[in-house]
Motif scaffolding. Structure first.
Motif, PDB file in Angstrom:
ATOM      1  N   LEU A 187      -8.537  -6.846   7.479  1.00 48.72           N
ATOM      2  CA  LEU A 187      -8.846  -5.671   6.661  1.00 48.72           C
ATOM      3  C   LEU A 187      -8.637  -5.962   5.179  1.00 48.72           C
ATOM      4  N   LEU A 188      -7.597  -6.756   4.862  1.00 45.75           N
ATOM      5  CA  LEU A 188      -7.366  -7.139   3.473  1.00 45.75           C
ATOM      6  C   LEU A 188      -8.514  -7.993   2.944  1.00 45.75           C
ATOM      7  N   LEU A 189      -8.983  -8.916   3.761  1.00 43.69           N
ATOM      8  CA  LEU A 189     -10.125  -9.749   3.364  1.00 43.69           C
ATOM      9  C   LEU A 189     -11.382  -8.896   3.172  1.00 43.69           C
ATOM     10  N   PHE A 190     -11.534  -7.875   4.015  1.00 46.36           N
ATOM     11  CA  PHE A 190     -12.672  -6.972   3.874  1.00 46.36           C
ATOM     12  C   PHE A 190     -12.627  -6.262   2.525  1.00 46.36           C
ATOM     13  N   VAL A 191     -11.454  -5.728   2.164  1.00 46.92           N
ATOM     14  CA  VAL A 191     -11.322  -5.017   0.893  1.00 46.92           C
ATOM     15  C   VAL A 191     -11.584  -5.961  -0.281  1.00 46.92           C
ATOM     16  N   ARG A 192     -11.016  -7.156  -0.230  1.00 45.43           N
ATOM     17  CA  ARG A 192     -11.219  -8.118  -1.318  1.00 45.43           C
ATOM     18  C   ARG A 192     -12.687  -8.509  -1.448  1.00 45.43           C
ATOM     19  N   ARG A 193     -13.360  -8.672  -0.322  1.00 46.88           N
ATOM     20  CA  ARG A 193     -14.774  -9.038  -0.372  1.00 46.88           C
ATOM     21  C   ARG A 193     -15.615  -7.911  -0.989  1.00 46.88           C
ATOM     22  N   GLN A 194     -15.271  -6.658  -0.647  1.00 45.62           N
ATOM     23  CA  GLN A 194     -16.031  -5.535  -1.207  1.00 45.62           C
ATOM     24  C   GLN A 194     -15.874  -5.458  -2.721  1.00 45.62           C
ATOM     25  N   ARG A 195     -14.691  -5.803  -3.200  1.00 40.24           N
ATOM     26  CA  ARG A 195     -14.454  -5.755  -4.646  1.00 40.24           C
ATOM     27  C   ARG A 195     -15.229  -6.841  -5.393  1.00 40.24           C
ATOM     28  N   ARG A 196     -15.565  -7.915  -4.699  1.00 37.48           N
ATOM     29  CA  ARG A 196     -16.254  -9.031  -5.359  1.00 37.48           C
ATOM     30  C   ARG A 196     -17.771  -8.949  -5.253  1.00 37.48           C
ATOM     31  N   LEU A 213     -18.892  -1.062   1.202  1.00 36.46           N
ATOM     32  CA  LEU A 213     -18.110   0.131   0.896  1.00 36.46           C
ATOM     33  C   LEU A 213     -17.454  -0.075  -0.469  1.00 36.46           C
ATOM     34  N   ASP A 214     -17.727   0.840  -1.406  1.00 35.71           N
ATOM     35  CA  ASP A 214     -17.276   0.660  -2.777  1.00 35.71           C
ATOM     36  C   ASP A 214     -15.868   1.224  -2.952  1.00 35.71           C
ATOM     37  N   PHE A 215     -14.877   0.345  -2.986  1.00 33.57           N
ATOM     38  CA  PHE A 215     -13.484   0.770  -3.117  1.00 33.57           C
ATOM     39  C   PHE A 215     -13.095   1.107  -4.550  1.00 33.57           C
ATOM     40  N   ALA A 216     -13.996   0.871  -5.506  1.00 31.35           N
ATOM     41  CA  ALA A 216     -13.681   1.216  -6.890  1.00 31.35           C
ATOM     42  C   ALA A 216     -13.462   2.718  -7.052  1.00 31.35           C
ATOM     43  N   LEU A 217     -14.039   3.504  -6.164  1.00 29.03           N
ATOM     44  CA  LEU A 217     -13.854   4.955  -6.236  1.00 29.03           C
ATOM     45  C   LEU A 217     -12.394   5.357  -6.061  1.00 29.03           C
ATOM     46  N   PHE A 218     -11.621   4.531  -5.355  1.00 28.84           N
ATOM     47  CA  PHE A 218     -10.227   4.873  -5.115  1.00 28.84           C
ATOM     48  C   PHE A 218      -9.358   4.728  -6.362  1.00 28.84           C
ATOM     49  N   ALA A 219      -9.938   4.208  -7.422  1.00 29.84           N
ATOM     50  CA  ALA A 219      -9.186   4.148  -8.682  1.00 29.84           C
ATOM     51  C   ALA A 219      -8.922   5.547  -9.224  1.00 29.84           C
ATOM     52  N   ALA A 223     -18.362  -7.794  10.120  1.00 28.21           N
ATOM     53  CA  ALA A 223     -17.471  -8.447  11.075  1.00 28.21           C
ATOM     54  C   ALA A 223     -16.005  -8.258  10.688  1.00 28.21           C
ATOM     55  N   LEU A 224     -15.694  -8.370   9.406  1.00 24.53           N
ATOM     56  CA  LEU A 224     -14.312  -8.212   8.958  1.00 24.53           C
ATOM     57  C   LEU A 224     -13.804  -6.797   9.199  1.00 24.53           C
ATOM     58  N   SER A 225     -14.623  -5.784   8.900  1.00 25.25           N
ATOM     59  CA  SER A 225     -14.178  -4.401   9.046  1.00 25.25           C
ATOM     60  C   SER A 225     -13.983  -4.033  10.508  1.00 25.25           C
ATOM     61  N   ILE A 226     -14.949  -4.381  11.353  1.00 26.58           N
ATOM     62  CA  ILE A 226     -14.852  -4.036  12.773  1.00 26.58           C
ATOM     63  C   ILE A 226     -13.723  -4.821  13.448  1.00 26.58           C
TER      64      ILE A 226
END
Length: 496
Positions: free
Chosen positions: A258-267, A273-279, A221-224
């Motif tokens: 979108l910011l909440l989506f990214v923060r949720r994925q990190r937790r 969607l694994d944003f750790a790859l962007f490191a 829901a957050l991403s869409i």
């Protein structure tokens, strides 16, 4: 559009043991899956040459027209990861066949749409159906082809089908529109989808992930929601040439979601969607290159066909044929990218291709003339060739930067980057075109041909802004990308 291969969709992250013996019907299964990607590719570009005819009947506003065109790609981008995870749980065969059923019904709805709202809703449903299809087919290929060599051939044929579909899209759309009207461009999907449903139900094997990932509805829901609200604000701002409090609120809301989506994925332990790859700097820069390049390429395809028809008076089929030098050069660029990378290195090849694409668009912005198509061909060839190289090397860099055990997550981001780039490219540059057209029309003295001149100015602005974005991306790639051991680049792995 004619690149060579589509990146592996998100379902590829699950590694399952194949059957002990290859299935006798495996090549028939592959044929069904190839047709599936062919249809998805066609629908990405089929509307490009039909827009003028459609606009004369439905009379959409500038913002609504942009929604009609790019809501398909934005929907695919938003749902790919979700559909891949859901397919792992309920079964990939069910997901693919359900996608075809939705794709066929949505195509019929689009063909008979009598209003702008109906057509936009149908395009959303088409995108959802395409995401369901694309998210699980590569996992099915891996199950049906346990032999490594056969699987490599199968994946090559499967991904090439998307290139063929995207290349045929403008031609199919142009031919159908000229003969039967713009609705026929969608109606052609219906019998094909119905035939695949019947055949696929009999020959496609079912497969699931025995330990599926958690399907997080909140993340979906957050991403869409975030993507939809942010793009809405962008389109409305371009249409009005002003930022009202309501639009500002929409933009902030979209960014916050979108910011909440990214923060949720990190937790989350099992993120959507694994944003750790962007490191990894190489991974993140390559992703930016793919988004900017593919967005510019898809936008060029769309606005070029509109420019040729609105300003040059081209018929739909002729406009589709006019894209062939661009598409052919793109295929050649994708095919020769591995050789160039081995010869000059990945960073130099990628940077040079971005610069060449930018230079071609800058030249189009400065001197394009619909009355002198011959002078456009060299510029289209350079643009297509550069774009093919960037998409291939960028996709390879994304996959090469990820560890083998994380190739699935990398594939998900890679596929999403292409689809998101396609949607955002039309959205952002369409906003530029709409704004420049309105300014040009306001400044011009009312006269015959003023609307054409305004669109001419808008197209020049689109090419100029895209050229600037590509030039900045080239500098970014040259500065931040690291070279790797020569010889890593494989055969082209980009989508149309």
């Amino acid at each position: 559009m004619a690149h060579s291969e589509a990146p592996c969709p998100v379902a590829a992250r699950v590694e399952e043991p194949g059957p002990p013996k290859p299935s006798r019907s495996r090549w028939a299964v592959l044929a069904v899956l190839c047709v599936s990607l062919l249809l998805c590719g066609i629908d990405l570009t089929v509307l490009h040459v039909a827009v003028p005819s459609m606009s004369r009947e439905l009379h959409p506003g500038g913002t609504a027209l942009l929604w009609i065109v790019d809501v398909y790609a934005l929907t695919v981008a938003a749902l790919l990861v979700t559909c891949g995870t859901l397919g792992d749980r309920i079964g990939r065969k069910r997901m693919v066949l359900g996608g075809f059923a939705l794709f066929g019904l949505a195509s019929a709805a689009a063909a008979f749409s009598s209003s702008t709202g109906e057509l936009i809703a149908a395009r959303v449903a088409l995108g959802a159906g395409a995401a369901m299809i694309m998210a699980s087919t590569v996992a099915l290929v891996r199950v049906v082809f346990p032999d490594d060599r056969e699987r490599a051939v199968a994946l090559g044929l499967w991904t090439a089908a998307h290139s063929v579909g995207a290349t045929l899209g403008p031609l199919v759309g142009g031919a159908m529109t000229e003969r039967w009207g713009w609705g026929a461009a969608f109606l052609v999907n219906v019998p094909i989808a119905a035939a695949i449903l019947v055949v696929g139900a009999r020959i496609i094997p079912e497969s699931k992930n025995p330990v599926p990932r958690r399907w997080d509805l909140t993340s979906v829901a957050l991403s869409i929601g975030g993507l939809a609200v942010a793009v809405y604000a962008l389109k409305q701002a371009g249409a009005r040439l002003a930022v009202s409090p309501g639009l500002l609120l929409a933009a902030v809301t979209g960014a916050l979601l979108l910011l909440l989506f990214v923060r949720r994925q990190r937790r989350l332990a099992e993120p959507l969607l694994d944003f750790a790859l962007f490191a990894d700097r190489r991974f993140s820069v390559a992703t930016v290159c793919v988004v900017v390049c593919f967005g510019s390429y898809v936008a060029l395809l769309f606005f070029l066909t509109q420019w040729l028809q609105r300003v040059g008076g081209y018929a739909p089929l002729r406009a589709g044929l006019a894209l062939m030098p661009l598409a052919a050069a793109n295929a050649v660029g994708a095919a020769t990218a591995p050789w160039l990378s081995g010869r000059w290195g990945g960073r130099r090849s990628l940077t040079g291709a971005l610069a060449a694409f930018a230079a071609a668009l800058a030249a189009l912005s400065a001197s394009a003339d619909t009355g002198a198509y011959g002078s456009l061909v060299p510029l289209l060839v350079v643009a297509g060739y550069g774009a093919g190289i960037v998409m291939t090397l960028g996709a390879d860099a994304i996959m090469g930067a990820a560890r083998p055990e994380r190739s699935g997550e990398a594939a998900a981001i890679q596929e999403t980057a292409f689809e998101l780039g396609a949607g955002l490219g039309v959205a952002v540059l369409g906003t530029v075109l709409t704004g420049v057209r309105r300014l040009s029309e306001a400044a011009a003295h009312p006269a015959l041909g003023a609307a054409r001149r305004a669109y001419d100015d808008g197209f020049a602005a689109v090419c100029g802004v895209a050229a600037a974005g590509l030039a900045v991306t080239a500098v970014l790639a040259a500065t931040l990308l690291r070279e790797r051991t020569p010889g890593r680049v494989k055969s082209p792995t980009t989508p149309p």
